[in-house]
Motif scaffolding. Sequence first.
Motif, PDB file in Angstrom:
ATOM      1  N   THR A 118       0.798  -1.662  -0.313  1.00  0.00           N
ATOM      2  CA  THR A 118       0.180   0.444  -0.262  1.00  0.00           C
ATOM      3  C   THR A 118       1.187   0.702   0.000  1.00  0.00           C
ATOM      4  O   THR A 118       0.407   2.329  -0.612  1.00  0.00           O
ATOM      5  N   ALA A 119       1.854   1.181   0.396  1.00  0.00           N
ATOM      6  CA  ALA A 119       2.282   2.014   0.889  1.00  0.00           C
ATOM      7  C   ALA A 119       3.464   2.603  -0.423  1.00  0.00           C
ATOM      8  O   ALA A 119       3.186   3.953  -0.686  1.00  0.00           O
ATOM      9  N   LEU A 120       3.759   1.344  -0.938  1.00  0.00           N
ATOM     10  CA  LEU A 120       4.841   1.857  -2.378  1.00  0.00           C
ATOM     11  C   LEU A 120       3.693   1.712  -3.250  1.00  0.00           C
ATOM     12  O   LEU A 120       3.938   3.166  -4.684  1.00  0.00           O
ATOM     13  N   TRP A 131      -5.667   9.548   5.531  1.00  0.00           N
ATOM     14  CA  TRP A 131      -4.387   9.069   6.939  1.00  0.00           C
ATOM     15  C   TRP A 131      -5.199   8.278   7.667  1.00  0.00           C
ATOM     16  O   TRP A 131      -4.267   7.596   8.746  1.00  0.00           O
ATOM     17  N   ARG A 132      -6.626   7.697   7.017  1.00  0.00           N
ATOM     18  CA  ARG A 132      -7.043   6.530   7.863  1.00  0.00           C
ATOM     19  C   ARG A 132      -6.074   5.271   7.463  1.00  0.00           C
ATOM     20  O   ARG A 132      -5.857   4.312   8.875  1.00  0.00           O
ATOM     21  N   ARG A 133      -5.908   5.129   6.384  1.00  0.00           N
ATOM     22  CA  ARG A 133      -4.671   4.016   5.924  1.00  0.00           C
ATOM     23  C   ARG A 133      -3.849   3.929   6.450  1.00  0.00           C
ATOM     24  O   ARG A 133      -3.138   2.956   6.393  1.00  0.00           O
ATOM     25  N   TRP A 134      -2.960   4.899   6.119  1.00  0.00           N
ATOM     26  CA  TRP A 134      -1.888   5.613   7.203  1.00  0.00           C
ATOM     27  C   TRP A 134      -1.290   4.841   8.533  1.00  0.00           C
ATOM     28  O   TRP A 134      -0.390   4.408   8.537  1.00  0.00           O
ATOM     29  N   ILE A 137      -1.247   1.283   8.696  1.00  0.00           N
ATOM     30  CA  ILE A 137       0.056   0.521   8.637  1.00  0.00           C
ATOM     31  C   ILE A 137       0.599   0.673   9.771  1.00  0.00           C
ATOM     32  O   ILE A 137       1.597  -0.406   9.754  1.00  0.00           O
ATOM     33  N   LEU A 138       0.647   1.602  10.326  1.00  0.00           N
ATOM     34  CA  LEU A 138       1.132   2.456  11.556  1.00  0.00           C
ATOM     35  C   LEU A 138       1.126   1.279  12.408  1.00  0.00           C
ATOM     36  O   LEU A 138       1.746   1.059  13.531  1.00  0.00           O
ATOM     37  N   ILE A 139      -0.067   0.749  12.903  1.00  0.00           N
ATOM     38  CA  ILE A 139      -0.582  -0.125  13.667  1.00  0.00           C
ATOM     39  C   ILE A 139      -0.269  -1.570  13.222  1.00  0.00           C
ATOM     40  O   ILE A 139       0.596  -2.078  14.490  1.00  0.00           O
ATOM     41  N   GLY A 140      -0.345  -1.640  12.310  1.00  0.00           N
ATOM     42  CA  GLY A 140       0.031  -2.773  11.912  1.00  0.00           C
ATOM     43  C   GLY A 140       1.819  -3.685  11.368  1.00  0.00           C
ATOM     44  O   GLY A 140       1.694  -4.752  12.336  1.00  0.00           O
ATOM     45  N   PHE A 141       2.709  -2.330  12.086  1.00  0.00           N
ATOM     46  CA  PHE A 141       3.596  -2.606  12.065  1.00  0.00           C
ATOM     47  C   PHE A 141       4.178  -3.133  13.613  1.00  0.00           C
ATOM     48  O   PHE A 141       5.009  -3.235  13.752  1.00  0.00           O
ATOM     49  N   GLY A 142       3.300  -2.188  14.109  1.00  0.00           N
ATOM     50  CA  GLY A 142       3.828  -1.862  15.486  1.00  0.00           C
ATOM     51  C   GLY A 142       2.796  -3.444  16.497  1.00  0.00           C
ATOM     52  O   GLY A 142       3.303  -4.050  16.963  1.00  0.00           O
ATOM     53  N   SER A 292      -5.223  -4.676  10.979  1.00  0.00           N
ATOM     54  CA  SER A 292      -5.413  -3.978  10.752  1.00  0.00           C
ATOM     55  C   SER A 292      -5.751  -3.939   9.202  1.00  0.00           C
ATOM     56  O   SER A 292      -5.435  -3.026   8.684  1.00  0.00           O
ATOM     57  N   GLY A 293      -4.938  -4.753   8.762  1.00  0.00           N
ATOM     58  CA  GLY A 293      -5.071  -5.771   7.168  1.00  0.00           C
ATOM     59  C   GLY A 293      -6.126  -5.159   6.393  1.00  0.00           C
ATOM     60  O   GLY A 293      -6.698  -4.841   5.596  1.00  0.00           O
TER      61      GLY A 293
END
Length: 309
Positions: A118-120, A131-134, A137-142, A292-293
Amino acid sequence: MSTALQNHSRSPVHGMVLMGGCMLVLPLMDAIAKYMALYEHMSPAQITFFRFFFQLACTLPVLVALQGRAALTAKRPFLNLLRGVLHGAASLMFFIAVKYMPLADVFAIYFVEPFILTALSALFLGDRVGWRRWLAILIGFGGALIVIQPSWEIFGWTALLPVACAFLFALYMFLNRAIGEADSPMTMQTMAGIGGTLFMGAAILVGDGLAVPDFAPSLPASLLGLVLLILLGSISGYIHLLVVRAFRMAPLSVLAPFQYFEIIAATALGYVLFGDFPTLSKWAGILIIVASGLFILWREHKRAGTAQA
């Protein structure tokens, strides 16, 4: 073909069943790789080489029989071979990780791949990511960090290999979008098999020259090991073709959540075959990653629906 048969072949329900079945079978590949490394004393690099070699050996005759020499004639050969190189490198990192780590841990960490993709897409293809998906993404990495943290204490840098694998596989998927439909799935699968086999052959030569144990040339120690390697290549070739088939029956937004079935299958195989089971903290991390996904998929589906309205 009658209209009824056409509708049957395009049924989203059949696509969902097919995708779910494929996701439950695919972790068997990684269980075989772990077994071969632990009990047949093969290096992960050699296992990865045979994964692509036997994929070619098992699928190439079928592809040529169905499509003739066109199966080997790609309109974008370099990009297709590059797909194979990326897939080979990603598989190598994954197989090294599963040699040392529990299957469920590796799969949970690997599932940061949708976040990377998604980021790429936002950075290089101009896809609009709110911003919700960003935040998702951060929560998923957490969530991934929750799984990685205890693994880091035990396995060190090896715990980050699934992240590197996820990044390479995201590039692989990114390249799929770039290629589009220039070549048929069968041709793309064949070329990827060639690219992966050639890359792994070169990787073994370099790694063994540097005396890296996980790249040492090796053969299975038993007939069972040879059979398992052939099964590994067969699953790789045919299951991925079935996944392509599933995506032709149902849209991505419908099928993508079924990818998380891999965590279920990996956890079951890890427990039954190797006695591994995630701790409560790791389960919490897994749930955060999955949630998150799924949120990102839901937002993408909602955005697509709004755009079509």
